[in-house]
Write an enzyme that holds these catalytic residues in place. Structure first.
Site, PDB file in Angstrom:
ATOM      1  N   ASP A  95      79.113 -15.766  17.192  1.00 46.67           N
ATOM      2  CA  ASP A  95      79.582 -17.154  17.221  1.00 46.67           C
ATOM      3  C   ASP A  95      81.105 -17.142  17.319  1.00 46.67           C
ATOM      4  OD1 ASP A  95      80.500 -16.536  14.668  1.00 46.67           O
ATOM      5  OD2 ASP A  95      79.190 -17.938  13.617  1.00 46.67           O
ATOM      6  N   ARG A 187      72.227 -17.370  15.583  1.00 46.99           N
ATOM      7  CA  ARG A 187      73.223 -16.493  16.232  1.00 46.99           C
ATOM      8  C   ARG A 187      72.537 -15.283  16.874  1.00 46.99           C
ATOM      9  NH1 ARG A 187      76.599 -14.103  12.363  1.00 46.99           N
ATOM     10  NH2 ARG A 187      75.309 -14.838  10.647  1.00 46.99           N
TER      11      ARG A 187
END
Length: 242
Positions: A95, A187
């Site tokens: 991220d 993620r």
């Protein structure tokens, strides 16, 4: 805001919209501090159900007093997320917490290809958690090892993804809706989608929109904690002095 009588010491369950760049602990800690001051008590039990990363926003269930016994119940409920992915780039954290470390080709990717790849991630899947996560390795948090540059080998876990929907496709950026079980790392899902597209990917935005039947529109913005607590406590004091 409507005044309500609540007994935080006996136990209450509240829903907050976690802001960007706050950790889950930040939200709980700030609420606990404000609540203890308003109630004029030194200690009160406060916990949350379902950690959100600093770069994620959205639904956070916070329990007080004896209601903290319900935390495990909420953690096992189905969750829904809206995620924005940037294809062709990766970061160590998957991220925006870390800088881009690698780039990959995206010219071969089409929106139809993205739709087909997403179907591979529905149902029961195996997922390796991110190195930058709270998973424990020999008593240490994985992110503690990762931040010191040490390898943090993590084992794949079985989880269930009920739904994945492509909401927008403006390549190299896509937006998806994910309904999934406890333990799913969005993620890591972004990482795996990038790999399945013979490229890379990372999250640029993530919002949790639901835990069980608790939806985002039922959540209190974190910046309204003081207003919320003031009205609750004023109502309680008024009742006690009648």
């Amino acid at each position: 805001m409507e005044r309500r009588e609540m007994d935080f010491m006996a136990g209450e369950t509240l829903y907050f919209n976690k802001p960007l760049d706050w950790t889950s602990f930040d939200l709980v800690n700030r609420f606990r501090y404000k609540l203890s001051r308003k109630l004029n008590v030194r200690k009160i039990k406060v916990g949350h159900a379902g950690t959100l990363d600093p770069k994620a926003t959205g639904v956070m269930v916070v329990c007080t007093g004896k209601a903290t016994r319900r935390i495990d119940e909420f953690q096992h409920q189905t969750k829904e997320y809206i995620a924005t992915l940037k294809l062709g780039e990766t970061t160590p954290s998957f991220d925006l917490e870390k800088e881009i470390d690698r780039t990959y080709p995206v010219g071969h990717i089409t929106c139809e290809m993205v739709r087909e790849v997403l179907t591979r991630f529905t149902g029961e899947i195996r997922q390796v958690p991110p190195a930058f996560s709270a998973c424990k390795i020999n008593g240490k948090r994985a992110y503690e090892l990762a931040r010191t540059g040490r390898d943090a080998p993590l084992k794949a876990r079985t989880l269930v993804i009920d739904e994945i929907e492509l909401l927008a496709c403006a390549l190299p950026v896509i937006q998806i809706r994910v309904v999934c079980s406890k333990g799913t790392y969005i993620r890591a899902l972004a990482r795996d989608i990038g790999l399945a597209l013979h490229s890379g990917a990372h999250l640029t935005a993530l919002q949790r929109t639901r835990i069980g039947d608790v939806t985002l529109d039922r959540c209190l913005p974190a910046d309204r904690m003081d207003d919320f607590l003031e009205k609750i406590i004023i109502k309680t004091i008024e009742d006690e002095t009648v």
